[in-house]
Scaffold this active site. Structure first.
Site, mmCIF file in Angstrom:
data_model
loop_
_atom_site.group_PDB
_atom_site.id
_atom_site.type_symbol
_atom_site.label_atom_id
_atom_site.label_comp_id
_atom_site.label_asym_id
_atom_site.label_seq_id
_atom_site.Cartn_x
_atom_site.Cartn_y
_atom_site.Cartn_z
ATOM 1 N N GLU A 173 0.816 -1.216 0.000
ATOM 2 C CA GLU A 173 0.000 0.000 0.000
ATOM 3 C C GLU A 173 0.856 1.276 0.000
ATOM 4 O OE1 GLU A 173 -2.585 -0.776 3.353
ATOM 5 O OE2 GLU A 173 -3.983 -1.911 2.101
ATOM 6 N N VAL A 174 1.779 1.318 -0.940
ATOM 7 C CA VAL A 174 2.625 2.505 -1.120
ATOM 8 C C VAL A 174 1.848 3.456 -2.027
ATOM 9 C CG1 VAL A 174 4.906 3.345 -1.770
ATOM 10 C CG2 VAL A 174 4.639 1.001 -0.941
#
Length: 585
Positions: free
Chosen positions: A205-206
């Protein structure tokens, strides 16, 4: 049939004016095109689509239980008490996500919260687990989900975007220096107990990549920057402990377009963990094929808690059972196209999230989630032993009653006469969990019921009309005092029950958050009631309250032209992006 014949006649009529050579050329072209499409389909089936056989075994080298410690660590004494049961149920490893709970030292000591684990009890826990042949795998976030680091003033400049303290800039040398020091301390601490076989570096979840001027100056694609950073962190791990394998979450890899995988070489010493927490998983066979070609091994991940809502109190055991069964059915007998051997995924991680992110409230507590965890461990154990072919793809309820019922209630130490419902645990004794389970359920049920009661109360509305019913007002004040007393009592009981498993800061946060809205609502309603309790005169007419017209913040920025467009276009067809941010910004 008649319609088809008509179409054929129509095609002939169109082709009739053409010369014979032209017709032959067109027929030949169609034949070549058809052959080409058939070959493409065959190649796709052979190389990308999974072929499954009805094997009845699921073999996995690792069964890991994820312990998420984000700002709410269970005591090491409680974690130690879990080890024997987890081992009996088939777990052979723990994935420890420390976040701010690790006892960092030196120049990065501020990364640790004041109620972090102390070194001595943490090392004692690791030693006990190691003696029981339970591998401890530390998880250190090194790209996204770094709020516990980047929220601090001294690391403000390390962010990819100033307003979002969750993603670190991968283009700064200082970022890699910080990550190196974090990993060095964690690896050194663990290797003082046992050699470190695996370490998880997060990288999920960058949300912000390629935003800062340094990253833009590289003139690279987002995924090139992402993968370069993953390799840089892998190289840091390799320099600190050459024999340790690096794990990463796979969600960012899913963004790589199929045509781009051919430009990436094999990723040495990195293994992706494919996660899906839905009741019915939706995993791309194509993605798995690319992982198979570019990584040495692939893992999978389910969720036994932390996947049913940000403020969930108890896991939805039905969904959690459906999730693990969906995974087992999916990987059972899994084969990649063109291969004769059944593919064995290296391991499974049963994730148990404490929060959705560092800034979110606590969701399900670990002790009250033990039934869900035990359920998932039993499912994995059952599939490892073998499942009759007739049981494959069974609904969760059928599977539970046929294969899990006895083992489940035996593991939870429940009375025989109470084996009625999958989520009914009265009379169960396992590890003292169920007094807390029932207390937390009763406490939060009471809070929710009272919130709904006051939310639907029209007392405030009638006060604005000026028609004060004094008996109801006094009755309301009396009820408020009773509710307040009940709430205080339930808080005391809940805190006392939680002390066995958590430090004071955890139950203060958990209870305080759960009670806050009810306290606030009680206070507001009581203040309004008290403000009119001395009223002795009522007016003749019925006063109708005037409510101000509500304007969302973005409406003021609309032009007259926009407003006209709104009045002529339905909500379903109007592009809401022109109005401003939606629910998710």
């Amino acid at each position: 049939m008649l319609r088809l014949l008509r179409k054929v006649k129509k095609m002939r009529s169109l082709l009739s004016p053409l010369s014979r050579k032209t017709k032959m050329f067109m027929y030949l072209l169609l034949l070549i095109l058809g052959t080409y499409l058939i070959n493409i389909f065959i190649l796709y089936e052979m190389n990308f689509v999974a072929h499954k056989e009805r094997n009845m075994l699921v073999k996995q080298e690792y069964v890991l239980v994820h312990i998420d410690l984000k700002g709410a660590p269970p005591t090491t004494k409680y974690l130690t008490s879990m080890l024997s049961k987890l081992k009996t149920l088939g777990a052979n490893g723990l994935l420890m996500e420390y976040e701010d709970m690790f006892p960092y030292k030196g120049r990065i000591a501020n990364l640790s919260t004041p109620h972090r684990y102390d070194e001595e009890p943490l090392k004692k826990f690791l030693t006990t687990a190691t003696k029981m042949d339970i591998e401890i795998i530390p998880l250190v976030q090194t790209f996204g989900h770094m709020e516990h680091v980047l929220k601090l003033e001294e690391y403000e400049t390390y962010r990819e975007m100033l307003m979002h303290p969750d993603v670190i800039c991968p283009s700064k040398n200082e970022s890699l220096d910080l990550i190196r020091e974090m990993l060095r301390q964690v690896i050194t601490f663990h290797e003082s107990v046992a050699p470190l076989k695996h370490i998880h570096i997060g990288c999920d979840e960058v949300y912000d990549i390629n935003f800062c001027h340094r990253c833009k100056a590289r003139k690279q694609d987002d995924m090139d920057i992402y993968l370069r950073h993953v390799k840089n962190v892998r190289d840091i791990v390799r320099s600190l402990t050459p024999t340790t394998t690096v794990l990463i979450w796979d969600d960012m890899l899913r963004k790589i377009r199929p045509g781009m995988w051919q430009f990436y070489e094999h990723f040495d010493n990195i293994e992706p963990v494919v996660w899906d927490y839905k009741a019915h998983i939706t995993i791309s066979h194509l993605s798995l094929r690319f992982y198979h070609d570019h990584f040495s091994h692939t893992w999978i991940a389910t969720a036994f808690k932390g996947a049913d809502g940000v403020e969930t109190v108890l896991p939805d055991i039905r969904k959690r059972l459906s999730n693990i069964l969906s995974w087992m059915y999916f990987i059972q007998g899994y084969k990649f196209g063109g291969e004769s051997e059944t593919h064995n995924f290296k391991g499974i991680v049963l994730t148990g999230w404490a929060r959705y992110s560092h800034f979110e409230p606590l969701c399900e507590l670990l002790p009250v989630s033990m039934p869900s965890l035990i359920m998932q461990l039993l499912v994995v154990k059952r599939f490892n032993k073998g499942i009759p072919a007739s049981s494959l793809d069974e609904d969760w309820s059928v599977f539970f009653w046929k294969h899990l019922l006895e083992d489940f209630y035996t593991a939870l130490e429940c009375n025989d006469d109470l084996r009625i419902h999958i989520d009914s645990f009265n009379g169960c004794k396992f590890n003292g969990t169920f007094p807390l389970y029932n207390i937390i359920r009763n406490y939060t049920t009471f809070v929710d019921r009272m919130l709904n009661k006051f939310k639907d109360n029209d007392f405030d509305l009638y006060m604005q009309y000026g028609n004060i019913h004094m008996r109801k007002t006094l009755e309301f004040l009396s009820d408020s005092e009773g509710i307040y007393g009940s709430l205080r009592y339930l808080e005391v009981v809940s805190k006392k029950a939680m002390q066995r498993y958590f430090s004071a800061n955890v139950y203060k946060e958990y209870i305080g958050y759960k009670s806050y809205r009810l306290y606030k609502l009680l206070h507001q309603c009581a203040m309004k009631a008290k403000s009119v309790v001395d009223l002795r005169r009522w007016g003749r007419g019925r006063k109708i309250p005037e409510f101000p017209f509500f304007q969302p913040p973005y409406v003021t920025s609309l032009t007259t032209k926009d407003l006209k467009k709104l009045s002529t276009k339905s909500v379903s067809t109007y592009n809401t992006r022109t109005l401003g941010p939606g629910i998710f910004g």
